[in-house]
Design a protein around this motif. Structure first.
Motif, PDB file in Angstrom:
ATOM      1  N   THR A   2       8.811  -5.927   4.976  1.00 12.94           N
ATOM      2  CA  THR A   2       9.364  -3.644   5.320  1.00 12.94           C
ATOM      3  C   THR A   2       8.672  -3.657   3.608  1.00 12.94           C
ATOM      4  O   THR A   2       8.280  -3.811   2.176  1.00 12.94           O
ATOM      5  CB  THR A   2      10.987  -4.325   4.587  1.00 12.94           C
ATOM      6  OG1 THR A   2      11.300  -4.645   5.265  1.00 12.94           O
ATOM      7  CG2 THR A   2      11.777  -2.597   4.457  1.00 12.94           C
ATOM      8  N   ASP A   3       7.573  -2.217   4.034  1.00  8.69           N
ATOM      9  CA  ASP A   3       7.581  -1.095   2.722  1.00  8.69           C
ATOM     10  C   ASP A   3       8.799  -1.443   1.965  1.00  8.69           C
ATOM     11  O   ASP A   3      10.371  -1.005   2.156  1.00  8.69           O
ATOM     12  CB  ASP A   3       7.391  -0.208   3.418  1.00  8.69           C
ATOM     13  CG  ASP A   3       6.206  -0.217   4.250  1.00  8.69           C
ATOM     14  OD1 ASP A   3       5.247  -1.502   4.811  1.00  8.69           O
ATOM     15  OD2 ASP A   3       5.760   1.187   4.898  1.00  8.69           O
ATOM     16  N   SER A   6       8.611   3.531   1.110  1.00  7.34           N
ATOM     17  CA  SER A   6       7.889   4.426   2.779  1.00  7.34           C
ATOM     18  C   SER A   6       6.932   5.296   1.952  1.00  7.34           C
ATOM     19  O   SER A   6       6.926   6.450   1.175  1.00  7.34           O
ATOM     20  CB  SER A   6       8.802   5.049   3.230  1.00  7.34           C
ATOM     21  OG  SER A   6       9.758   3.891   3.855  1.00  7.34           O
ATOM     22  N   ASP A   7       5.761   5.715   2.883  1.00  5.55           N
ATOM     23  CA  ASP A   7       5.085   6.985   3.143  1.00  5.55           C
ATOM     24  C   ASP A   7       5.982   7.838   2.968  1.00  5.55           C
ATOM     25  O   ASP A   7       6.473   8.403   3.345  1.00  5.55           O
ATOM     26  CB  ASP A   7       3.845   6.741   4.234  1.00  5.55           C
ATOM     27  CG  ASP A   7       2.829   5.416   3.825  1.00  5.55           C
ATOM     28  OD1 ASP A   7       3.188   4.871   3.079  1.00  5.55           O
ATOM     29  OD2 ASP A   7       2.466   5.210   5.140  1.00  5.55           O
ATOM     30  N   ALA A  21       0.323  -0.465  -5.421  1.00  2.00           N
ATOM     31  CA  ALA A  21       0.869  -0.731  -5.083  1.00  2.00           C
ATOM     32  C   ALA A  21       2.514  -0.238  -5.909  1.00  2.00           C
ATOM     33  O   ALA A  21       2.420   0.158  -7.117  1.00  2.00           O
ATOM     34  CB  ALA A  21       1.437  -1.910  -5.829  1.00  2.00           C
ATOM     35  N   THR A  70       1.106   7.826  -1.082  1.00  4.60           N
ATOM     36  CA  THR A  70       1.556   6.596  -0.502  1.00  4.60           C
ATOM     37  C   THR A  70       1.008   4.986  -1.474  1.00  4.60           C
ATOM     38  O   THR A  70       0.355   5.692  -2.513  1.00  4.60           O
ATOM     39  CB  THR A  70       0.739   6.146   1.149  1.00  4.60           C
ATOM     40  OG1 THR A  70       0.636   5.235   1.514  1.00  4.60           O
ATOM     41  CG2 THR A  70      -0.840   6.363   0.940  1.00  4.60           C
ATOM     42  N   LYS A  74       1.704  -1.978   0.591  1.00  2.30           N
ATOM     43  CA  LYS A  74       2.937  -1.696   1.012  1.00  2.30           C
ATOM     44  C   LYS A  74       3.796  -2.895   0.656  1.00  2.30           C
ATOM     45  O   LYS A  74       5.402  -2.156   0.213  1.00  2.30           O
ATOM     46  CB  LYS A  74       3.142  -0.447   2.376  1.00  2.30           C
ATOM     47  CG  LYS A  74       2.390   0.820   2.441  1.00  2.30           C
ATOM     48  CD  LYS A  74       2.675   1.783   1.540  1.00  2.30           C
ATOM     49  CE  LYS A  74       3.615   1.891   1.703  1.00  2.30           C
ATOM     50  NZ  LYS A  74       3.634   3.302   0.917  1.00  2.30           N
ATOM     51  N   ALA A  75       3.759  -3.654   0.911  1.00  2.00           N
ATOM     52  CA  ALA A  75       5.256  -4.811   1.185  1.00  2.00           C
ATOM     53  C   ALA A  75       5.509  -5.367  -0.388  1.00  2.00           C
ATOM     54  O   ALA A  75       6.065  -6.939  -0.133  1.00  2.00           O
ATOM     55  CB  ALA A  75       4.361  -5.734   2.095  1.00  2.00           C
ATOM     56  N   ASP A  91      -3.777  -3.325   4.844  1.00  2.00           N
ATOM     57  CA  ASP A  91      -3.877  -2.404   3.874  1.00  2.00           C
ATOM     58  C   ASP A  91      -4.481  -1.471   4.331  1.00  2.00           C
ATOM     59  O   ASP A  91      -4.289  -0.434   3.867  1.00  2.00           O
ATOM     60  CB  ASP A  91      -4.035  -2.677   2.751  1.00  2.00           C
ATOM     61  CG  ASP A  91      -2.824  -4.435   2.234  1.00  2.00           C
ATOM     62  OD1 ASP A  91      -2.361  -4.213   3.004  1.00  2.00           O
ATOM     63  OD2 ASP A  91      -3.139  -5.099   1.711  1.00  2.00           O
ATOM     64  N   ARG A  94      -4.848   0.473   7.439  1.00  2.00           N
ATOM     65  CA  ARG A  94      -3.974   1.213   7.606  1.00  2.00           C
ATOM     66  C   ARG A  94      -4.115   3.003   6.906  1.00  2.00           C
ATOM     67  O   ARG A  94      -4.014   3.985   7.285  1.00  2.00           O
ATOM     68  CB  ARG A  94      -2.117   0.486   6.661  1.00  2.00           C
ATOM     69  CG  ARG A  94      -0.776   1.057   7.321  1.00  2.00           C
ATOM     70  CD  ARG A  94      -0.120   1.219   6.265  1.00  2.00           C
ATOM     71  NE  ARG A  94      -0.447   1.063   4.599  1.00  2.00           N
ATOM     72  CZ  ARG A  94      -0.532   1.830   4.360  1.00  2.00           C
ATOM     73  NH1 ARG A  94       0.089   3.255   4.334  1.00  2.00           N
ATOM     74  NH2 ARG A  94      -1.343   1.974   2.945  1.00  2.00           N
TER      75      ARG A  94
END
Length: 182
Positions: A2-3, A6-7, A21, A70, A74-75, A91, A94
């Motif tokens: 899971t991120d 969230s963006d 990050a 962003t 993300k993780a 990444d 993405r």
């Protein structure tokens, strides 16, 4: 996985701001740039990119000002100067795909570390020659309190001036985004 955060992305954005990050405080509070010593929210207002000061928990209000958020990774969460989260080709892809999909006028990395990791090598602050589609790319100084020694608000002000002016690059300055490394 899971991120961590969230963006905050949608179509018709002027700017997408991208960190390396989520920091540990941001991850815990579920809000971008949440550490009390971070200058992110202050500099957005001082540069005129947002008309009123916002607090980290109000980050979703940035969409009203044409700004999205962003991170490269993300993780996982962590500070740039500590153990850096692992950046993978996925990444980078993405982020590139998100920029190609949402097509903001500008992508700005909110630290030299983020920009250099995306491009796979040393970079200076300021506008980069590469584009992602038609999106102009900048590298800005980190707003983290841990990076006070390299804080240069004038670069954030120059970026804000470019956003307001919307000045396009000349054709000799443009080149497609090419990255090295995984």
């Amino acid at each position: 996985m899971t991120d961590v955060l969230s963006d905050l992305l949608q179509h018709s954005l002027r700017i997408v701001l991208c960190g390396t990050a989520a920091g540990t405080t941001s991850a815990a509070e579920r809000a971008y740039y949440a550490h009390r010593q971070n200058k992110f929210w202050k500099v957005l207002h001082e540069t005129g990119l947002i008309p009123e000061p916002l607090q980290p928990h109000q980050y979703r209000h940035l969409l009203q000002h044409g700004i999205g958020l962003t991170d490269l990774v993300k993780a996982s969460a962590g500070m740039d100067r500590a153990t850096l989260p692992t950046l993978t080709a996925a990444d980078r892809t993405r982020l590139s795909n998100a920029i190609a999909t949402f097509r903001p006028q500008f992508l700005a990395f909110t630290s030299k570390t983020a920009g250099q990791r995306f491009f796979g090598g040393k970079r200076d602050y300021g506008e980069q020659r590469e584009l992602i589609g038609n999106t102009r790319v900048w590298i800005l100084p980190s707003t983290s309190g841990a990076a006070n020694g390299s804080w240069r608000p004038e670069i954030w002000h120059r970026f804000a001036d470019q956003v307001r002016a919307g000045e396009p690059l000349t054709s000799s300055q443009r080149r497609p985004c090419e990255r090295r490394g995984p």
